[in-house]
Design a protein around this motif. Structure first.
Motif, mmCIF file in Angstrom:
data_model
loop_
_atom_site.group_PDB
_atom_site.id
_atom_site.type_symbol
_atom_site.label_atom_id
_atom_site.label_comp_id
_atom_site.label_asym_id
_atom_site.label_seq_id
_atom_site.Cartn_x
_atom_site.Cartn_y
_atom_site.Cartn_z
ATOM 1 N N GLY A 27 0.785 -1.224 0.000
ATOM 2 C CA GLY A 27 0.000 0.000 0.000
ATOM 3 C C GLY A 27 0.817 1.274 0.000
ATOM 4 N N ILE A 28 2.107 1.176 -0.341
ATOM 5 C CA ILE A 28 2.955 2.373 -0.382
ATOM 6 C C ILE A 28 2.529 3.254 -1.557
ATOM 7 C CG2 ILE A 28 5.304 3.225 -0.775
ATOM 8 C CD1 ILE A 28 6.351 0.754 0.603
ATOM 9 N N GLY A 29 2.474 4.556 -1.319
ATOM 10 C CA GLY A 29 2.154 5.513 -2.361
ATOM 11 C C GLY A 29 3.205 6.610 -2.430
ATOM 12 N N LEU A 30 3.024 7.525 -3.356
ATOM 13 C CA LEU A 30 3.976 8.624 -3.510
ATOM 14 C C LEU A 30 4.057 9.504 -2.269
ATOM 15 C CD1 LEU A 30 3.242 9.738 -7.172
ATOM 16 C CD2 LEU A 30 5.272 8.555 -6.322
ATOM 17 N N ASN A 31 2.987 9.556 -1.488
ATOM 18 C CA ASN A 31 2.966 10.412 -0.306
ATOM 19 C C ASN A 31 3.312 9.669 0.987
ATOM 20 O OD1 ASN A 31 2.226 12.725 -1.764
ATOM 21 N ND2 ASN A 31 0.096 12.063 -1.782
ATOM 22 N N THR A 32 3.702 8.399 0.882
ATOM 23 C CA THR A 32 4.052 7.627 2.074
ATOM 24 C C THR A 32 5.344 8.173 2.668
ATOM 25 O OG1 THR A 32 2.994 5.661 1.168
ATOM 26 C CG2 THR A 32 4.533 5.331 2.982
ATOM 27 N N ARG A 33 5.302 8.417 3.968
ATOM 28 C CA ARG A 33 6.450 8.973 4.670
ATOM 29 C C ARG A 33 7.026 7.968 5.664
ATOM 30 N NH1 ARG A 33 6.564 11.888 0.891
ATOM 31 N NH2 ARG A 33 5.535 13.884 0.764
ATOM 32 N N ARG A 34 8.195 8.298 6.173
ATOM 33 C CA ARG A 34 8.897 7.431 7.129
ATOM 34 C C ARG A 34 8.018 7.106 8.340
ATOM 35 N NH1 ARG A 34 14.696 9.161 9.223
ATOM 36 N NH2 ARG A 34 15.016 8.960 7.008
ATOM 37 N N ALA A 35 7.301 8.098 8.862
ATOM 38 C CA ALA A 35 6.453 7.879 10.042
ATOM 39 C C ALA A 35 5.383 6.823 9.747
ATOM 40 C CB ALA A 35 5.808 9.186 10.484
ATOM 41 N N GLU A 36 4.827 6.858 8.550
ATOM 42 C CA GLU A 36 3.806 5.866 8.194
ATOM 43 C C GLU A 36 4.411 4.474 8.044
ATOM 44 O OE1 GLU A 36 0.836 8.687 5.620
ATOM 45 O OE2 GLU A 36 2.867 8.296 4.889
ATOM 46 N N LEU A 37 5.610 4.385 7.513
ATOM 47 C CA LEU A 37 6.299 3.095 7.406
ATOM 48 C C LEU A 37 6.608 2.547 8.800
ATOM 49 C CD1 LEU A 37 8.742 3.988 4.508
ATOM 50 C CD2 LEU A 37 6.822 2.393 4.360
ATOM 51 N N THR A 38 7.072 3.431 9.683
ATOM 52 C CA THR A 38 7.386 3.017 11.053
ATOM 53 C C THR A 38 6.136 2.516 11.761
ATOM 54 O OG1 THR A 38 9.198 4.608 11.149
ATOM 55 C CG2 THR A 38 8.358 3.792 13.253
ATOM 56 N N ARG A 39 5.057 3.249 11.636
ATOM 57 C CA ARG A 39 3.803 2.835 12.284
ATOM 58 C C ARG A 39 3.311 1.515 11.690
ATOM 59 N NH1 ARG A 39 -0.014 5.813 15.560
ATOM 60 N NH2 ARG A 39 -1.797 4.443 15.843
ATOM 61 N N ALA A 40 3.450 1.343 10.388
ATOM 62 C CA ALA A 40 3.024 0.084 9.755
ATOM 63 C C ALA A 40 3.821 -1.096 10.295
ATOM 64 C CB ALA A 40 3.166 0.182 8.235
ATOM 65 N N VAL A 41 5.101 -0.881 10.589
ATOM 66 C CA VAL A 41 5.923 -1.952 11.180
ATOM 67 C C VAL A 41 5.364 -2.319 12.551
ATOM 68 C CG1 VAL A 41 8.191 -2.503 12.128
ATOM 69 C CG2 VAL A 41 8.010 -1.437 9.881
ATOM 70 N N MET A 42 5.100 -1.321 13.390
ATOM 71 C CA MET A 42 4.553 -1.595 14.720
ATOM 72 C C MET A 42 3.194 -2.291 14.618
ATOM 73 S SD MET A 42 5.703 1.646 17.098
ATOM 74 C CE MET A 42 5.109 2.963 16.082
ATOM 75 N N GLU A 43 2.351 -1.805 13.719
ATOM 76 C CA GLU A 43 1.034 -2.405 13.565
ATOM 77 C C GLU A 43 1.130 -3.833 13.030
ATOM 78 O OE1 GLU A 43 -0.853 0.534 11.104
ATOM 79 O OE2 GLU A 43 -1.516 1.716 12.833
ATOM 80 N N GLY A 44 2.056 -4.068 12.095
ATOM 81 C CA GLY A 44 2.218 -5.418 11.549
ATOM 82 C C GLY A 44 2.597 -6.420 12.624
ATOM 83 N N VAL A 45 3.484 -6.030 13.517
ATOM 84 C CA VAL A 45 3.836 -6.901 14.643
ATOM 85 C C VAL A 45 2.600 -7.119 15.518
ATOM 86 C CG1 VAL A 45 5.246 -7.102 16.725
ATOM 87 C CG2 VAL A 45 6.275 -6.284 14.588
ATOM 88 N N GLY A 46 1.827 -6.072 15.724
ATOM 89 C CA GLY A 46 0.596 -6.191 16.516
ATOM 90 C C GLY A 46 -0.412 -7.144 15.889
ATOM 91 N N TYR A 47 -0.578 -7.068 14.570
ATOM 92 C CA TYR A 47 -1.513 -7.984 13.897
ATOM 93 C C TYR A 47 -1.035 -9.430 14.025
ATOM 94 C CZ TYR A 47 -3.312 -3.690 11.787
ATOM 95 O OH TYR A 47 -3.830 -2.444 11.579
ATOM 96 N N GLY A 48 0.284 -9.633 13.928
ATOM 97 C CA GLY A 48 0.833 -10.974 14.106
ATOM 98 C C GLY A 48 0.579 -11.495 15.517
#
Length: 159
Positions: A27-48
């Protein structure tokens, strides 16, 4: 923003048993920023973790709530709130040192019938408490559903 992360950086062993699986941002887009990538990492671990909790609760028939947390990860307030929101559980974060050793002793005592499941007598001080936010329940439930669909959709690409 709909960004998802599969946290399989070195394969995955539970609940997905695939040593070839690797991390994936979706779901990465042209406006994706580092903060969103970082949060997605935390959320991905949470979903797991949510997948694992579903299995544990299904096997034991016991809802894990509140959920005790200890160790270095518990120091991050944002991380704990994200986990609480994703898991839909109250998290109680202790300041216990050597939690692994204490936890092993507690499990042995519980299994042997020597102590109850109440962990409070073993934890010094008052724990920090994080409650799930009602506003995040629906968005996180939808994201968790999409997360669970992502690996099966790309599994064949790891072969």
């Amino acid at each position: 923003g709909g960004l998802l992360f599969l946290p399989y950086l070195n394969g995955e062993r539970s609940p997905v048993f695939d040593t070839r699986a690797r991390g994936l941002f979706f779901g990465i887009g042209l406006n994706t920023r580092r903060a969103e990538l970082t949060r997605a990492v935390m959320e991905g671990v949470g979903y797991g973790l949510g997948q694992l909790m579903d299995i544990i609760e299904g096997v034991t028939g016991t809802r894990l709530d509140p959920l005790p947390v200890s160790g270095g990860g518990g120091k991050g307030r944002l991380w704990m709130q994200i986990l609480s929101d994703i898991l839909g559980r109250t998290l109680t974060v202790s300041n216990l040192r050597d939690a692994g050793s204490v936890g092993a002793a507690m499990l042995g005592g519980i299994a042997g019938g020597l102590i109850s499941r109440d962990f409070k007598p073993f934890v010094p001080g008052e724990p920090l408490t994080f409650h799930p936010s009602p506003e995040t329940a629906e968005p996180y439930a939808d994201a968790a559903r999409r997360y669970r669909e992502l690996y099966p959709a790309v599994k064949h690409l790891y072969e």
